[in-house]
Design a protein around this motif. Structure first.
Motif, PDB file in Angstrom:
ATOM      1  N   CYS A 103       0.830  -1.204   0.000  1.00  0.00           N
ATOM      2  CA  CYS A 103       0.000   0.000   0.000  1.00  0.00           C
ATOM      3  C   CYS A 103       0.865   1.254   0.000  1.00  0.00           C
ATOM      4  O   CYS A 103       0.619   2.207  -0.727  1.00  0.00           O
ATOM      5  CB  CYS A 103      -0.951  -0.012   1.193  1.00  0.00           C
ATOM      6  SG  CYS A 103      -2.235   1.242   1.136  1.00  0.00           S
ATOM      7  N   GLN A 104       1.914   1.275   0.834  1.00  0.00           N
ATOM      8  CA  GLN A 104       2.819   2.422   0.880  1.00  0.00           C
ATOM      9  C   GLN A 104       3.554   2.616  -0.445  1.00  0.00           C
ATOM     10  O   GLN A 104       3.786   3.736  -0.875  1.00  0.00           O
ATOM     11  CB  GLN A 104       3.808   2.265   2.018  1.00  0.00           C
ATOM     12  CG  GLN A 104       3.158   2.405   3.381  1.00  0.00           C
ATOM     13  CD  GLN A 104       4.061   1.975   4.531  1.00  0.00           C
ATOM     14  OE1 GLN A 104       5.073   1.320   4.324  1.00  0.00           O
ATOM     15  NE2 GLN A 104       3.667   2.338   5.751  1.00  0.00           N
ATOM     16  N   ALA A 105       3.906   1.540  -1.110  1.00  0.00           N
ATOM     17  CA  ALA A 105       4.559   1.632  -2.416  1.00  0.00           C
ATOM     18  C   ALA A 105       3.602   2.265  -3.434  1.00  0.00           C
ATOM     19  O   ALA A 105       4.019   3.078  -4.280  1.00  0.00           O
ATOM     20  CB  ALA A 105       5.012   0.268  -2.896  1.00  0.00           C
ATOM     21  N   GLY A 106       2.333   1.919  -3.350  1.00  0.00           N
ATOM     22  CA  GLY A 106       1.329   2.532  -4.232  1.00  0.00           C
ATOM     23  C   GLY A 106       1.169   4.020  -3.976  1.00  0.00           C
ATOM     24  O   GLY A 106       1.027   4.808  -4.901  1.00  0.00           O
ATOM     25  N   VAL A 107       1.219   4.422  -2.704  1.00  0.00           N
ATOM     26  CA  VAL A 107       1.106   5.840  -2.357  1.00  0.00           C
ATOM     27  C   VAL A 107       2.303   6.604  -2.925  1.00  0.00           C
ATOM     28  O   VAL A 107       2.141   7.696  -3.487  1.00  0.00           O
ATOM     29  CB  VAL A 107       1.004   6.025  -0.822  1.00  0.00           C
ATOM     30  CG1 VAL A 107       1.160   7.474  -0.430  1.00  0.00           C
ATOM     31  CG2 VAL A 107      -0.301   5.450  -0.301  1.00  0.00           C
ATOM     32  N   LYS A 108       3.499   6.050  -2.811  1.00  0.00           N
ATOM     33  CA  LYS A 108       4.697   6.721  -3.351  1.00  0.00           C
ATOM     34  C   LYS A 108       4.649   6.791  -4.865  1.00  0.00           C
ATOM     35  O   LYS A 108       5.103   7.756  -5.459  1.00  0.00           O
ATOM     36  CB  LYS A 108       5.966   5.981  -2.900  1.00  0.00           C
ATOM     37  CG  LYS A 108       6.243   6.143  -1.431  1.00  0.00           C
ATOM     38  CD  LYS A 108       7.475   5.355  -1.034  1.00  0.00           C
ATOM     39  CE  LYS A 108       7.702   5.442   0.471  1.00  0.00           C
ATOM     40  NZ  LYS A 108       8.829   4.609   0.894  1.00  0.00           N
ATOM     41  N   LYS A 109       4.125   5.747  -5.490  1.00  0.00           N
ATOM     42  CA  LYS A 109       4.063   5.698  -6.948  1.00  0.00           C
ATOM     43  C   LYS A 109       3.120   6.752  -7.521  1.00  0.00           C
ATOM     44  O   LYS A 109       3.418   7.387  -8.522  1.00  0.00           O
ATOM     45  CB  LYS A 109       3.623   4.304  -7.401  1.00  0.00           C
ATOM     46  CG  LYS A 109       3.569   4.131  -8.900  1.00  0.00           C
ATOM     47  CD  LYS A 109       3.170   2.721  -9.257  1.00  0.00           C
ATOM     48  CE  LYS A 109       3.069   2.538 -10.772  1.00  0.00           C
ATOM     49  NZ  LYS A 109       2.671   1.182 -11.113  1.00  0.00           N
ATOM     50  N   TYR A 110       1.969   6.910  -6.875  1.00  0.00           N
ATOM     51  CA  TYR A 110       0.977   7.857  -7.395  1.00  0.00           C
ATOM     52  C   TYR A 110       1.037   9.136  -6.606  1.00  0.00           C
ATOM     53  O   TYR A 110       0.426  10.054  -6.750  1.00  0.00           O
ATOM     54  CB  TYR A 110      -0.424   7.243  -7.337  1.00  0.00           C
ATOM     55  CG  TYR A 110      -0.539   6.001  -8.189  1.00  0.00           C
ATOM     56  CD1 TYR A 110      -0.571   6.097  -9.567  1.00  0.00           C
ATOM     57  CD2 TYR A 110      -0.600   4.747  -7.620  1.00  0.00           C
ATOM     58  CE1 TYR A 110      -0.688   4.963 -10.374  1.00  0.00           C
ATOM     59  CE2 TYR A 110      -0.706   3.601  -8.418  1.00  0.00           C
ATOM     60  CZ  TYR A 110      -0.749   3.735  -9.776  1.00  0.00           C
ATOM     61  OH  TYR A 110      -0.854   2.612 -10.546  1.00  0.00           O
TER      62      TYR A 110
END
Length: 110
Positions: A103-110
């Motif tokens: 989830c944190q990786a998705g937040v950083k990506k977008y």
């Protein structure tokens, strides 16, 4: 005489052990349908489709240690929701760690 006494004693001891062991059998149950610990309620707008509602439903019916992580959703301020689910992990902690990292990786990506 001794044989009858020995048999009655053995049956009594085994019956007592069975009574003590029986409650432990019911405690090993499936985790399916259990929401577990949550920090806030997960609510999807009516008619929501997409990956997050599907992932949440899969999390609820998973039989093993699973976790669901999502960003907080507010209709007024948020345009999108990022979520992640890890199903049937070896432990509760492993499932939580993997779901949070994803989830944190998705937040950083977008």
């Amino acid at each position: 005489m001794r044989l009858q006494f020995f048999q009655k004693t053995t049956v009594s001891v085994l019956a007592g052990l069975l009574i003590l062991a029986a409650p432990g059998v019911g405690t090993a149950e499936s985790l399916a349908g259990s929401k577990g610990d949550s920090r806030f309620a997960v609510n999807f707008p009516p008619g929501s489709t997409g990956d997050c509602p599907k992932a949440y439903k899969a999390y609820l019916v998973a039989s093993g240690h699973s976790a669901y992580a999502t960003t907080f959703y507010s209709r007024v301020t948020d345009l999108y929701v990022i979520c992640s689910a890890r199903l049937n992990a070896p432990s509760k902690k492993a499932a939580e760690d993997l779901a949070l990292r994803s989830c944190q990786a998705g937040v950083k990506k977008y």
